[in-house]
Design a protein around this motif. Structure first.
Motif, PDB file in Angstrom:
ATOM      1  N   PHE A  37       0.746  -1.198  -0.230  1.00  0.00           N
ATOM      2  CA  PHE A  37       0.018   0.035  -0.050  1.00  0.00           C
ATOM      3  C   PHE A  37       0.971   1.215   0.022  1.00  0.00           C
ATOM      4  CE2 PHE A  37      -4.056  -1.996   0.876  1.00  0.00           C
ATOM      5  CZ  PHE A  37      -3.664  -2.993   1.299  1.00  0.00           C
ATOM      6  N   ARG A  45      -4.327   6.094   2.655  1.00  0.00           N
ATOM      7  CA  ARG A  45      -3.428   5.065   2.163  1.00  0.00           C
ATOM      8  C   ARG A  45      -4.256   4.442   1.097  1.00  0.00           C
ATOM      9  NH1 ARG A  45      -0.693   1.548   6.728  1.00  0.00           N
ATOM     10  NH2 ARG A  45      -0.148   4.025   7.198  1.00  0.00           N
ATOM     11  N   PHE A  47      -4.384   1.152  -1.938  1.00  0.00           N
ATOM     12  CA  PHE A  47      -3.729  -0.283  -2.296  1.00  0.00           C
ATOM     13  C   PHE A  47      -2.941   0.005  -3.594  1.00  0.00           C
ATOM     14  CE2 PHE A  47      -3.901  -4.513  -3.442  1.00  0.00           C
ATOM     15  CZ  PHE A  47      -3.877  -4.870  -4.636  1.00  0.00           C
ATOM     16  N   PRO A 111      -7.243  -2.187   2.927  1.00  0.00           N
ATOM     17  CA  PRO A 111      -6.376  -2.167   4.004  1.00  0.00           C
ATOM     18  C   PRO A 111      -6.875  -2.838   5.368  1.00  0.00           C
ATOM     19  CG  PRO A 111      -7.098  -0.035   3.441  1.00  0.00           C
ATOM     20  CD  PRO A 111      -7.445  -0.929   2.284  1.00  0.00           C
ATOM     21  N   TYR A 114      -5.856  -6.556   6.353  1.00  0.00           N
ATOM     22  CA  TYR A 114      -4.591  -6.912   6.660  1.00  0.00           C
ATOM     23  C   TYR A 114      -4.366  -6.762   8.504  1.00  0.00           C
ATOM     24  CZ  TYR A 114      -3.560  -7.029   1.611  1.00  0.00           C
ATOM     25  OH  TYR A 114      -3.530  -7.693   0.584  1.00  0.00           O
ATOM     26  N   TRP A 117       1.486  -4.622   9.774  1.00  0.00           N
ATOM     27  CA  TRP A 117       2.044  -3.555   8.813  1.00  0.00           C
ATOM     28  C   TRP A 117       3.530  -3.436   9.017  1.00  0.00           C
ATOM     29  CZ3 TRP A 117      -0.938  -1.133   4.904  1.00  0.00           C
ATOM     30  CH2 TRP A 117      -2.316  -1.569   4.880  1.00  0.00           C
TER      31      TRP A 117
END
Length: 127
Positions: A37, A45, A47, A111, A114, A117
């Motif tokens: 990302f 943010r 992808f 996001p 997920y 990070w």
């Protein structure tokens, strides 16, 4: 939990190439999907690319339309590393790039899917 460390960012001229790497540790890397990302100043943010865990000897990949044909995501399970090859980058690709791990193993574009990070690596593309 997976610990993710990105590397490879920096200053690059438009049209040149750059490869980002993200090395994982802590959880079985091979069972996680991995995504890239990016976030530019003042923007959300977004992808960039994702690659699934291996399913019947196949990896599924997704790309944002803005990078399709220019960027390539790949993974090396022997090194617990996922790569983002950035070819012909443009100034609008300038952002902090983050890698992320999705324990479901699906190459999601969201996001929110997920779990872990990295800290991010800055990519600046000059015109």
């Amino acid at each position: 939990q997976v610990t993710l460390v990105e590397s490879g960012g920096g200053l690059v001229q438009a049209g040149a190439s750059l490869r980002l790497a993200c090395t994982a540790s802590g959880r079985t890397f091979s069972r996680s999907a991995m995504g890239w990302f990016r976030q530019a100043p003042g923007k959300e943010r977004e992808f960039v690319a994702a690659i699934s865990r291996r399913a019947e000897n196949v990896y599924y990949v997704n790309y944002a339309d803005s990078v399709k044909g220019r960027f390539t995501i790949s993974r090396d399970t022997t090194k617990d590393t996922v790569y983002l090859q950035m070819n012909t980058p443009k100034p609008e690709d300038t952002a902090v790039y983050y890698c992320a791990a999705d324990y479901r193993g699906v190459a999601s574009t969201s996001p929110a899917e997920y779990n872990d990070w990295g800290q991010g690596t800055q990519v600046t593309v000059s015109s």
